[in-house]
Design a protein around this motif. Structure first.
Motif, short mmCIF file in Angstrom:
data_model
loop_
_atom_site.label_atom_id
_atom_site.label_comp_id
_atom_site.label_asym_id
_atom_site.label_seq_id
_atom_site.Cartn_x
_atom_site.Cartn_y
_atom_site.Cartn_z
N THR A 146 47.68 -76.60 45.31
CA THR A 146 47.85 -77.58 44.25
C THR A 146 46.65 -78.52 44.27
O THR A 146 46.22 -78.96 45.34
N GLN A 147 46.12 -78.81 43.11
CA GLN A 147 44.89 -79.59 43.00
C GLN A 147 45.19 -81.08 43.12
O GLN A 147 46.08 -81.60 42.45
N VAL A 148 44.41 -81.75 43.94
CA VAL A 148 44.44 -83.21 44.04
C VAL A 148 43.06 -83.73 43.66
O VAL A 148 42.05 -83.35 44.28
N LYS A 197 41.34 -91.44 48.89
CA LYS A 197 39.91 -91.66 48.74
C LYS A 197 39.29 -90.48 47.98
O LYS A 197 39.85 -89.38 47.99
N PRO A 198 38.15 -90.69 47.36
CA PRO A 198 37.51 -89.56 46.66
C PRO A 198 37.29 -88.34 47.56
O PRO A 198 37.38 -87.21 47.08
N GLU A 199 37.04 -88.58 48.83
CA GLU A 199 36.81 -87.45 49.74
C GLU A 199 38.09 -86.68 50.07
O GLU A 199 38.03 -85.64 50.73
N ASP A 200 39.24 -87.18 49.63
CA ASP A 200 40.49 -86.44 49.81
C ASP A 200 40.69 -85.40 48.71
O ASP A 200 41.60 -84.57 48.80
N ALA A 201 39.88 -85.45 47.67
CA ALA A 201 40.02 -84.51 46.56
C ALA A 201 39.78 -83.09 47.05
O ALA A 201 38.77 -82.80 47.70
N ALA A 202 40.72 -82.21 46.72
CA ALA A 202 40.65 -80.82 47.18
C ALA A 202 41.85 -80.07 46.62
O ALA A 202 42.75 -80.67 46.02
N ALA A 210 55.97 -72.55 47.74
CA ALA A 210 55.65 -73.08 46.42
C ALA A 210 55.36 -74.56 46.52
O ALA A 210 56.24 -75.35 46.88
N GLU A 211 54.12 -74.93 46.21
CA GLU A 211 53.73 -76.34 46.25
C GLU A 211 53.91 -76.99 44.89
O GLU A 211 53.86 -76.33 43.86
N SER A 212 54.06 -78.31 44.94
CA SER A 212 54.10 -79.11 43.72
C SER A 212 53.67 -80.52 44.07
O SER A 212 53.66 -80.90 45.25
N GLY A 213 53.33 -81.29 43.05
CA GLY A 213 53.03 -82.71 43.25
C GLY A 213 51.58 -83.11 43.16
O GLY A 213 51.26 -84.30 43.25
N GLY A 214 50.69 -82.16 42.99
CA GLY A 214 49.28 -82.53 42.85
C GLY A 214 49.02 -83.21 41.53
O GLY A 214 49.88 -83.30 40.66
N GLY A 215 47.80 -83.72 41.37
CA GLY A 215 47.43 -84.36 40.12
C GLY A 215 46.21 -85.23 40.26
O GLY A 215 45.49 -85.15 41.26
N LEU A 216 46.02 -86.07 39.27
CA LEU A 216 44.88 -86.99 39.23
C LEU A 216 45.36 -88.40 39.57
O LEU A 216 46.36 -88.87 39.01
N VAL A 217 44.66 -89.05 40.47
CA VAL A 217 45.02 -90.40 40.86
C VAL A 217 43.74 -91.20 41.11
O VAL A 217 42.71 -90.64 41.47
N GLN A 218 43.83 -92.49 40.90
CA GLN A 218 42.68 -93.34 41.19
C GLN A 218 42.58 -93.60 42.69
O GLN A 218 43.59 -93.54 43.41
#
Length: 125
Positions: free
Chosen positions: A119-121, A86-91, A5-13
């Protein structure tokens, strides 16, 4: 069986940090290594990091110096600290665990037996 069970993803600058957690439950005694993979839209799932049972850690070249993987063995939990995102880490980031002892395949998704839901980053520029 093993559940992850993953947790901790989200939206970050861009430049920000996130910490992902993955808790294993079930027959955790079978697990040798726990790691993280990620998959961006239209791309294959790729290796990010692994914490081996003997304490060795391995990171993909693209995240070295920015990401750190750690493991709390008594809690059967692995963490991925992600800094300077970085933006390229989004996944979508997936936790994975395996029972294999073949160290030559630590970064191969095919060698992992169990997977979390992901989990979405999202990283904004």
């Amino acid at each position: 069986q093993v559940q992850l069970a993953e947790s901790g993803g989200g939206l970050v600058q861009a430049g920000g940090s996130l910490r992902l957690s993955c808790a294993a439950s079930g027959r955790t005694g079978r697990i040798y290594d726990m790691g993280w993979f990620r998959q961006a839209p239209g791309k294959e799932r790729e290796f990010v990091a692994v914490f081996a049972r003997n304490g060795d850690t391995y990171l993909a070249d693209s995240v070295k110096g920015r990401f750190t993987i750690s493991r709390d063995a008594p809690k059967n939990t692995v963490y991925l600290q992600m800094n300077n995102l970085k933006p390229e880490d989004a996944a979508v980031y997936y936790c994975a665990a395996r029972t294999s002892t073949d160290y030559s395949s630590l970064n191969s998704r095919g060698s992992y037996d169990y997977w979390g839901q992901g989990t979405q980053v999202t990283v904004s520029s």
